[in-house]
Motif scaffolding. Structure first.
Motif, PDB file in Angstrom:
ATOM      1  N   GLN A  78       0.812  -1.212   0.000  1.00 36.60           N
ATOM      2  CA  GLN A  78       0.000   0.000   0.000  1.00 36.60           C
ATOM      3  C   GLN A  78       0.849   1.268   0.000  1.00 36.60           C
ATOM      4  OE1 GLN A  78       0.023  -2.303   2.353  1.00 36.60           O
ATOM      5  NE2 GLN A  78      -0.049  -1.458   4.431  1.00 36.60           N
ATOM      6  N   VAL A  79       2.178   1.134   0.127  1.00 35.35           N
ATOM      7  CA  VAL A  79       3.074   2.287   0.118  1.00 35.35           C
ATOM      8  C   VAL A  79       3.469   2.595  -1.325  1.00 35.35           C
ATOM      9  CG1 VAL A  79       5.297   3.185   0.878  1.00 35.35           C
ATOM     10  CG2 VAL A  79       3.934   1.770   2.425  1.00 35.35           C
ATOM     11  N   ASP A  80       3.273   3.841  -1.768  1.00 32.76           N
ATOM     12  CA  ASP A  80       3.585   4.236  -3.143  1.00 32.76           C
ATOM     13  C   ASP A  80       4.990   4.795  -3.288  1.00 32.76           C
ATOM     14  OD1 ASP A  80       1.005   3.560  -3.959  1.00 32.76           O
ATOM     15  OD2 ASP A  80       0.232   5.541  -3.393  1.00 32.76           O
ATOM     16  N   GLU A  81       5.542   5.347  -2.212  1.00 30.52           N
ATOM     17  CA  GLU A  81       6.851   5.992  -2.288  1.00 30.52           C
ATOM     18  C   GLU A  81       7.538   5.911  -0.935  1.00 30.52           C
ATOM     19  OE1 GLU A  81       8.022  10.025  -4.427  1.00 30.52           O
ATOM     20  OE2 GLU A  81       7.320  10.432  -2.392  1.00 30.52           O
ATOM     21  N   ASP A  84      23.633   9.985   9.073  1.00 34.10           N
ATOM     22  CA  ASP A  84      24.373  11.220   9.316  1.00 34.10           C
ATOM     23  C   ASP A  84      23.801  12.400   8.541  1.00 34.10           C
ATOM     24  OD1 ASP A  84      25.070  10.580   6.742  1.00 34.10           O
ATOM     25  OD2 ASP A  84      27.216  10.390   7.114  1.00 34.10           O
ATOM     26  N   GLY A  85      22.728  12.168   7.781  1.00 40.28           N
ATOM     27  CA  GLY A  85      22.100  13.254   7.035  1.00 40.28           C
ATOM     28  C   GLY A  85      22.786  13.589   5.732  1.00 40.28           C
ATOM     29  N   GLY A  86      23.803  12.810   5.334  1.00 37.09           N
ATOM     30  CA  GLY A  86      24.533  13.116   4.114  1.00 37.09           C
ATOM     31  C   GLY A  86      23.867  12.620   2.854  1.00 37.09           C
ATOM     32  N   PHE A  87      22.781  11.872   2.979  1.00 36.47           N
ATOM     33  CA  PHE A  87      22.098  11.350   1.802  1.00 36.47           C
ATOM     34  C   PHE A  87      20.614  11.244   2.098  1.00 36.47           C
ATOM     35  CE2 PHE A  87      20.144   7.920  -0.559  1.00 36.47           C
ATOM     36  CZ  PHE A  87      20.566   8.155  -1.861  1.00 36.47           C
ATOM     37  N   GLU A  88      19.794  11.682   1.150  1.00 33.18           N
ATOM     38  CA  GLU A  88      18.344  11.528   1.259  1.00 33.18           C
ATOM     39  C   GLU A  88      17.769  11.545  -0.149  1.00 33.18           C
ATOM     40  OE1 GLU A  88      14.413  13.632   3.301  1.00 33.18           O
ATOM     41  OE2 GLU A  88      16.425  13.966   4.117  1.00 33.18           O
ATOM     42  N   LYS A  89      16.976  10.529  -0.470  1.00 28.50           N
ATOM     43  CA  LYS A  89      16.430  10.408  -1.816  1.00 28.50           C
ATOM     44  C   LYS A  89      15.116   9.639  -1.769  1.00 28.50           C
ATOM     45  CE  LYS A  89      17.827   9.127  -6.523  1.00 28.50           C
ATOM     46  NZ  LYS A  89      18.915   8.522  -7.342  1.00 28.50           N
ATOM     47  N   ARG A  90      14.191  10.014  -2.644  1.00 25.49           N
ATOM     48  CA  ARG A  90      12.895   9.349  -2.723  1.00 25.49           C
ATOM     49  C   ARG A  90      12.910   8.306  -3.835  1.00 25.49           C
ATOM     50  NH1 ARG A  90       8.468  14.294  -2.090  1.00 25.49           N
ATOM     51  NH2 ARG A  90       9.076  14.923   0.025  1.00 25.49           N
ATOM     52  N   PHE A  91      12.195   7.203  -3.585  1.00 26.71           N
ATOM     53  CA  PHE A  91      12.128   6.120  -4.551  1.00 26.71           C
ATOM     54  C   PHE A  91      10.672   5.680  -4.703  1.00 26.71           C
ATOM     55  CE2 PHE A  91      16.340   6.013  -2.791  1.00 26.71           C
ATOM     56  CZ  PHE A  91      17.162   5.731  -3.877  1.00 26.71           C
ATOM     57  N   ARG A 132      11.717   5.235   5.087  1.00 25.89           N
ATOM     58  CA  ARG A 132      10.510   5.813   5.670  1.00 25.89           C
ATOM     59  C   ARG A 132       9.428   5.971   4.607  1.00 25.89           C
ATOM     60  NH1 ARG A 132      10.606   8.135  10.660  1.00 25.89           N
ATOM     61  NH2 ARG A 132      12.620   8.120  11.744  1.00 25.89           N
ATOM     62  N   ALA A 133       8.206   5.763   5.022  1.00 27.60           N
ATOM     63  CA  ALA A 133       7.034   6.067   4.213  1.00 27.60           C
ATOM     64  C   ALA A 133       6.340   7.237   4.892  1.00 27.60           C
ATOM     65  CB  ALA A 133       6.114   4.863   4.116  1.00 27.60           C
ATOM     66  N   GLY A 134       6.603   8.432   4.389  1.00 24.09           N
ATOM     67  CA  GLY A 134       6.136   9.629   5.089  1.00 24.09           C
ATOM     68  C   GLY A 134       6.919   9.804   6.372  1.00 24.09           C
ATOM     69  N   LEU A 174       8.755  -3.829  -4.348  1.00 22.01           N
ATOM     70  CA  LEU A 174      10.204  -3.990  -4.273  1.00 22.01           C
ATOM     71  C   LEU A 174      10.889  -2.677  -4.622  1.00 22.01           C
ATOM     72  CD1 LEU A 174      12.351  -6.243  -3.766  1.00 22.01           C
ATOM     73  CD2 LEU A 174      12.464  -6.498  -6.247  1.00 22.01           C
ATOM     74  N   VAL A 175      11.871  -2.298  -3.812  1.00 23.85           N
ATOM     75  CA  VAL A 175      12.684  -1.108  -4.057  1.00 23.85           C
ATOM     76  C   VAL A 175      14.147  -1.540  -4.099  1.00 23.85           C
ATOM     77  CG1 VAL A 175      13.411   1.149  -3.184  1.00 23.85           C
ATOM     78  CG2 VAL A 175      11.039   0.416  -2.918  1.00 23.85           C
ATOM     79  N   GLU A 176      14.854  -1.148  -5.162  1.00 25.23           N
ATOM     80  CA  GLU A 176      16.278  -1.460  -5.287  1.00 25.23           C
ATOM     81  C   GLU A 176      17.079  -0.193  -5.026  1.00 25.23           C
ATOM     82  OE1 GLU A 176      17.194  -3.344  -8.965  1.00 25.23           O
ATOM     83  OE2 GLU A 176      16.330  -5.265  -8.347  1.00 25.23           O
TER      84      GLU A 176
END
Length: 741
Positions: A631-634, A641-648, A670-672, A655-657
């Protein structure tokens, strides 16, 4: 004597060849033509004469000078000897020579094709590349740049980097600028070392394969082109036996000072205590990859806060384990650090994480059960479950059928009722039996599909009332089984269908607990001997049933497997109906401390709330495949450490690669605002942490001796030529100034 003279002459020729000045053209032909025109233009200026206007003077004093000036009124004159002209032409000549970069090559290459293999693995981060503290990779790149600068016009070069996989940064070219730009793009990796892929990439040119057709002999698909194979590495990889060098001429440039003084964390994990799920056990392994004893302290931090520390002493080449214990139910990101500094920093820090007790979906089917609702309303239970309470009439709806078929819920509790067919999830039956196994088939399923509401009402009015009052109108599905068990019918006991079903082994009667399986996770910290139970029935389950609680009348709590799921059955009610239509307690369990503990165990081990409590760890560069709720779309993935953040985006399969795992650390999924997954990236490679430089490589069963002090560059003189040109311009300016003054 003749031979000796020939040998001396040969050595002189070799020395002359090595010391011959080579030139590197840096200008294109149009620019060279423009440069050649500069001295011609300067010389022509000295052929010009000055045209002056006649001037009348009142005195004959200047007549001689005026007559002399008449000679320069024509356009051209003969070129006279001039020191200024000589200095100007000499300065232009020095500038032209500087543009051609004259120099002496440090080492003559045997072949005109060179393949550079550059090791970029984690061990090349070690800061013992040279005495100035540069890394091994920085020193290796400097040496390759010097070798590229020493190329002649006929030389070709190729650059391949490798860690656990190869990457061709530049194919064969004679353009030094392109090679140097490719060398600048070579980046330090955090991965392990595997050289076979890079060797095979180099092998494709030097050793072309052969092909053949029917009725013909083998022919090569391309002409063999021998090449120098120059490997810049510390040799931190196993021998390569399944490889043939062929036309490759290997050279191993050993990079590093050879020191092996290094401490490393080679394992780090955390897991919840099976017997005490609220407690966390943390384990780590430290390795002394040095020939001397070492002592240090290790610091454990959680979510950035200090938690604990330990002093550790290690003998040479010793491996030692240390452990910590924490108490937490929440998700925690853990970090362990070696406090002492050494030559390789990446293995001094390790990461792991604890996922929270998984939030589970719980469906309760009941007409109302205050003891059950109270036990599931505690703060700990509420923190790990999402509860939906419905009446037994819900079992007859299409919504329930779809829900049971999809397995949406992690656990369904049936209180004094039962469905017509079993859902695709784990179940807990209180005061009722799971439906007959044959009812899950197509025939029985269609027969009982319309009886769900009746089953619920029957259980509410028949089972419970019968158990509470001793009425003989018990559940219709169990009457035959009760009679069979009472009569001791051997045929029923041996019947295959009966062995796959739940049944009661006797009538309802008072009971006393006499035994329980404390080793089972469902009964951890549960005390039942003081319970008062008005009435209950003994249970007989299908093949594979495990008795959890035994009473003087037989088994009163049991669990059995079912096609990958588990069914828990309790042989007595919590509450029953009174004669006036109200409810009355059938046991005092709800008033005992063990009741909420038991329900928490049910959620942890039957609903799966305690699953996957320790986050998975992956080596750097690994593709992490995450399965998230459909039920999670994204999802958002970010490093701790906060050095990387990206949405998939999440695909239809859930499945998320994730491939951005080059940097070690803890990663949140995280989902939201909801945390759904944690994983960590760590080196954990004793081979990479062992900084001893290999003295030789073994490639295709051939030893390749390491070279450490190799003059790979060229000695250039263009800088001195430019300084000389500046000096000549300064002298010309000085002489011109004196002449004018």
């Amino acid at each position: 004597m003749i031979d000796e003279n020939l040998m001396i002459a040969g050595n002189l020729m070799i020395d002359a060849k090595l010391l011959a000045i080579s030139w590197i053209a840096t200008l294109t032909p149009p620019w060279i033509a423009g440069l050649a025109a500069i001295p011609i233009g300067i010389t022509l200026l000295y052929f010009l004469k000055l045209r002056r206007e006649p001037v009348e003077v009142p005195s004959t004093y200047l007549w001689a000078t005026t007559i002399e000036d008449l000679h320069v009124n024509s356009l051209l004159q003969r070129l006279r000897r001039s020191l200024l002209l000589f200095l100007q032409l000499l300065a232009v000549a020095l500038a032209a020579l500087a543009l051609f970069r004259p120099g002496i090559r440090g080492k003559e290459n045997e072949l005109d094709r060179q393949i550079f293999l550059l090791d970029t693995s984690a061990s090349m981060q070690a800061t013992d590349g040279d005495e100035s503290g540069r890394t091994r990779l920085e020193v290796a790149k400097k040496r390759i740049a010097e070798r590229i600068d020493a190329f002649s016009d006929d030389d070709l070069g190729m650059l391949i980097t490798f860690d656990d996989r190869p990457q061709t940064l530049q194919s064969f070219t004679g353009d030094r600028r392109r090679l140097l730009e490719a060398l600048e793009r070579a980046e330090q990796s955090t991965r392990g070392t595997e050289v076979i892929g890079a060797l095979r990439a180099a092998d494709g040119l030097a050793n072309p394969r052969r092909t053949s057709e029917a009725g013909t002999t083998d022919v090569p698909v391309a002409q063999a082109k021998p090449a120098d194979l120059v490997i810049y590495s510390d040799g931190g990889f196993p021998p390569v036996t399944e490889f043939s060098l062929g036309n490759l001429e290997p050279t191993y440039i050993a990079t590093g000072q050879g020191s092996s003084a290094n401490l490393a964390i080679t394992a780090f994990s955390a897991q919840r205590n099976v017997e005490r799920p609220g407690f966390v056990e943390v384990f780590a392994t430290l390795t002394n990859l040095s020939d001397q004893s070492a002592s240090t302290t290790t610091t454990l931090r959680g979510d950035g806060e200090f938690l604990d520390a330990q002093a550790v002493e290690l003998e040479p080449r010793e491996e030692k384990g240390i452990s910590f214990e924490l108490e937490t139910d929440a998700a925690t990101q853990l970090e362990m650090r070696i406090d002492s500094k050494d030559m390789l920093a990446i293995d001094n820090t390790a990461y792991t994480a604890l996922t929270p007790l998984r939030t589970v979906n719980l469906l309760i089917v009941t007409e109302g059960n205050r003891p059950l609702e109270t036990g599931l309303g505690t703060s700990k239970v509420a923190g790990i479950s999402r509860t939906d309470v419905v009446p037994p009439s819900y079992l007859a709806t299409e919504a329930y059928r779809e829900r049971a078929k999809a397995g949406t819920d992690d656990l369904i509790i049936y209180d004094r009722c039962r469905p017509s067919t079993m859902p695709r999830t784990n179940t807990f039956f209180i005061g009722a039996l799971p439906p007959d196994a044959r009812a899950n088939g197509d025939e029985a399923g269609s027969d009982e599909a319309g009886d769900d509401e009746a089953v619920g009402n029957e259980a509410k009015g028949g089972d419970s009332e019968g158990i509470g009052s001793g009425d003989e109108s018990t559940a219709d599905d169990s009457a035959t089984n009760v009679d069979a068990a009472t009569d001791g019918d051997a045929a029923t006991d041996g019947d295959t269908a009966a062995s796959q079903t739940w049944r009661y082994a006797g009538a309802a009667e008072p009971l006393a607990i006499i035994d329980l399986d404390r080793s089972h996770p469902l009964l951890q910290y549960v005390e039942l001997y003081s319970l008062l139970i008005v009435e209950g029935r003994p249970l007989v389950g299908p093949v594979g049933t495990t008795e959890l609680v035994g009473a003087d009348i037989g088994t009163v709590m049991a669990i059995a497997p079912r096609d990958g799921y588990q069914d828990l059955v309790l042989g007595f009610d919590l509450i029953t109906q009174s004669d006036d239509g109200g409810t009355q307690a059938n046991t005092n369990w709800y008033a005992e401390r063990s009741w909420p503990v038991f329900l928490l165990n049910v959620l942890r081990h039957l609903a799966g709330a305690a699953e996957a409590s320790s986050a998975s760890s992956y080596p750097p560069g690994t593709t992490v495949r995450l399965r998230v709720p459909s039920q999670v779309d994204e999802v958002t993935i970010r490093r701790g450490d906060g050095g990387f953040e990206k949405r998939f985006p999440v695909g239809n399969s859930g499945l998320v690669e994730f491939i951005d795992t080059e940097k070690p650390g803890n990663y949140e999924v995280r989902a939201g605002d909801r945390l759904i997954e944690l994983f960590s990236v760590n080196l954990f490679s004793p081979r990479e942490s062992d900084l001893a430089v290999a003295e030789e490589l073994e490639i295709g069963y051939e030893p390749v001796e390491g070279e450490t002090a190799v003059s790979e560059g060229r000695r250039e003189y263009w800088r001195w030529l430019l300084l000389g040109m500046l000096g000549l311009l300064g002298a010309e300016w000085y002489l011109y100034g004196r002449r004018v003054s």
